[in-house]
Design a protein around this motif. Structure first.
Motif, PDB file in Angstrom:
ATOM      1  N   LEU A  41     -29.556   8.618   0.253  1.00  0.00           N
ATOM      2  CA  LEU A  41     -28.833   7.451  -0.071  1.00  0.00           C
ATOM      3  C   LEU A  41     -29.027   6.664   0.990  1.00  0.00           C
ATOM      4  O   LEU A  41     -29.278   5.226   1.059  1.00  0.00           O
ATOM      5  N   VAL A  42     -28.841   6.976   1.985  1.00  0.00           N
ATOM      6  CA  VAL A  42     -28.475   6.562   3.654  1.00  0.00           C
ATOM      7  C   VAL A  42     -30.547   6.255   3.669  1.00  0.00           C
ATOM      8  O   VAL A  42     -30.331   4.820   4.247  1.00  0.00           O
ATOM      9  N   TYR A  43     -30.476   7.187   3.197  1.00  0.00           N
ATOM     10  CA  TYR A  43     -32.440   6.421   3.833  1.00  0.00           C
ATOM     11  C   TYR A  43     -32.590   5.423   2.745  1.00  0.00           C
ATOM     12  O   TYR A  43     -33.349   4.495   2.966  1.00  0.00           O
ATOM     13  N   GLU A  44     -32.312   5.420   1.489  1.00  0.00           N
ATOM     14  CA  GLU A  44     -32.012   4.282   0.793  1.00  0.00           C
ATOM     15  C   GLU A  44     -31.985   3.097   1.555  1.00  0.00           C
ATOM     16  O   GLU A  44     -32.967   2.001   0.906  1.00  0.00           O
ATOM     17  N   LYS A  45     -31.065   3.790   1.429  1.00  0.00           N
ATOM     18  CA  LYS A  45     -30.144   2.228   1.975  1.00  0.00           C
ATOM     19  C   LYS A  45     -30.979   1.285   3.393  1.00  0.00           C
ATOM     20  O   LYS A  45     -31.000   0.243   3.663  1.00  0.00           O
ATOM     21  N   THR A  46     -31.002   2.343   4.599  1.00  0.00           N
ATOM     22  CA  THR A  46     -31.446   2.215   5.272  1.00  0.00           C
ATOM     23  C   THR A  46     -33.126   1.782   6.155  1.00  0.00           C
ATOM     24  O   THR A  46     -33.518   1.749   6.936  1.00  0.00           O
ATOM     25  N   LYS A  47     -34.057   2.510   5.132  1.00  0.00           N
ATOM     26  CA  LYS A  47     -35.178   3.361   5.341  1.00  0.00           C
ATOM     27  C   LYS A  47     -35.600   3.660   6.257  1.00  0.00           C
ATOM     28  O   LYS A  47     -36.407   3.433   7.243  1.00  0.00           O
ATOM     29  N   GLY A  48     -34.568   4.513   6.859  1.00  0.00           N
ATOM     30  CA  GLY A  48     -34.422   5.296   8.219  1.00  0.00           C
ATOM     31  C   GLY A  48     -34.293   4.391   9.597  1.00  0.00           C
ATOM     32  O   GLY A  48     -34.748   5.035  11.199  1.00  0.00           O
ATOM     33  N   ASN A  49     -33.975   3.699   9.101  1.00  0.00           N
ATOM     34  CA  ASN A  49     -33.722   2.636  10.837  1.00  0.00           C
ATOM     35  C   ASN A  49     -32.649   2.370  11.078  1.00  0.00           C
ATOM     36  O   ASN A  49     -31.220   2.684  11.069  1.00  0.00           O
ATOM     37  N   ILE A  50     -32.743   4.002  12.725  1.00  0.00           N
ATOM     38  CA  ILE A  50     -31.669   4.567  13.208  1.00  0.00           C
ATOM     39  C   ILE A  50     -30.307   4.113  13.816  1.00  0.00           C
ATOM     40  O   ILE A  50     -29.258   4.218  13.905  1.00  0.00           O
ATOM     41  N   THR A  82     -20.645   6.337  -8.019  1.00  0.00           N
ATOM     42  CA  THR A  82     -19.775   5.638  -6.938  1.00  0.00           C
ATOM     43  C   THR A  82     -19.709   5.147  -5.754  1.00  0.00           C
ATOM     44  O   THR A  82     -19.558   4.045  -5.956  1.00  0.00           O
ATOM     45  N   ILE A  83     -20.546   4.979  -4.782  1.00  0.00           N
ATOM     46  CA  ILE A  83     -20.944   4.954  -3.505  1.00  0.00           C
ATOM     47  C   ILE A  83     -22.101   3.597  -3.935  1.00  0.00           C
ATOM     48  O   ILE A  83     -21.470   2.733  -3.460  1.00  0.00           O
ATOM     49  N   GLN A  84     -22.980   4.030  -4.536  1.00  0.00           N
ATOM     50  CA  GLN A  84     -23.651   3.046  -5.222  1.00  0.00           C
ATOM     51  C   GLN A  84     -23.340   2.033  -5.683  1.00  0.00           C
ATOM     52  O   GLN A  84     -23.929   0.592  -4.887  1.00  0.00           O
ATOM     53  N   ASP A  85     -22.656   2.791  -6.291  1.00  0.00           N
ATOM     54  CA  ASP A  85     -21.899   1.257  -7.171  1.00  0.00           C
ATOM     55  C   ASP A  85     -20.952  -0.481  -6.532  1.00  0.00           C
ATOM     56  O   ASP A  85     -21.239  -1.082  -6.395  1.00  0.00           O
ATOM     57  N   CYS A  87     -20.884   0.317  -2.753  1.00  0.00           N
ATOM     58  CA  CYS A  87     -21.776  -0.150  -1.560  1.00  0.00           C
ATOM     59  C   CYS A  87     -23.122  -1.237  -1.888  1.00  0.00           C
ATOM     60  O   CYS A  87     -23.490  -0.289  -1.001  1.00  0.00           O
ATOM     61  N   ALA A  88     -23.107  -1.401  -2.646  1.00  0.00           N
ATOM     62  CA  ALA A  88     -24.700  -2.528  -3.458  1.00  0.00           C
ATOM     63  C   ALA A  88     -24.655  -3.423  -2.042  1.00  0.00           C
ATOM     64  O   ALA A  88     -25.347  -4.327  -2.596  1.00  0.00           O
ATOM     65  N   ILE A  89     -24.519  -3.171  -1.204  1.00  0.00           N
ATOM     66  CA  ILE A  89     -24.669  -3.301   0.004  1.00  0.00           C
ATOM     67  C   ILE A  89     -26.303  -2.952   0.901  1.00  0.00           C
ATOM     68  O   ILE A  89     -26.983  -1.528   0.576  1.00  0.00           O
ATOM     69  N   ASP A  90     -27.342  -4.045   1.275  1.00  0.00           N
ATOM     70  CA  ASP A  90     -28.493  -3.485   1.785  1.00  0.00           C
ATOM     71  C   ASP A  90     -28.515  -4.515   3.276  1.00  0.00           C
ATOM     72  O   ASP A  90     -28.344  -4.862   3.529  1.00  0.00           O
ATOM     73  N   VAL A  91     -28.554  -3.117   3.805  1.00  0.00           N
ATOM     74  CA  VAL A  91     -28.368  -2.959   5.134  1.00  0.00           C
ATOM     75  C   VAL A  91     -29.617  -3.251   6.289  1.00  0.00           C
ATOM     76  O   VAL A  91     -29.426  -3.346   6.443  1.00  0.00           O
TER      77      VAL A  91
END
Length: 119
Positions: A41-50, A82-85, A87-91
């Protein structure tokens, strides 16, 4: 005066496995496999940007989605759906990431905020 060339350091995005190791270590998990779904999930949201990985995990913690359970003495997190719903934030979107960082600044003591205004 000697002027040297700047050193350019290229930082590749973190892989899901890198985030898994980081989360397992940070959350003191016995098995890395337990962190894998959250890492994805973290990777999906951040694309791995440290930078975004760190900010997003911090955001999840301060929003109460990652928490320390005092009964089990372990770090836990809410159901990922639940977190995805919630936290629908695109970091990776600079405007939304700006909001995350702004919220973090607003939680700082007023003296710190005043000092940042001078910078």
């Amino acid at each position: 005066l000697v002027v040297s060339k700047p050193i350019i350091v290229t930082i590749e995005p973190l892989r899901v496995q890198d985030i898994t190791v980081f989360l397992a270590d940070t959350l003191e998990l016995e098995h890395e496999s337990k962190a894998r779904p959250l890492s994805e999930l973290v990777y999906e949201k951040t694309k791995g940007n440290i930078f975004f990985v760190r900010q997003y995990i911090d955001f999840l913690h301060h929003a109460g989605h990652i928490f320390f359970n005092l009964k089990t003495f372990q770090w836990e997190w809410e159901d990922l759906a639940t977190i995805q719903d919630v936290c629908a934030i695109d970091v990776c979107n600079p405007n939304e990431m700006e909001n995350v960082v702004s919220q973090k600044i607003l939680r700082m003591p007023q003296d710190t905020i005043d000092a940042l205004k001078l910078a």
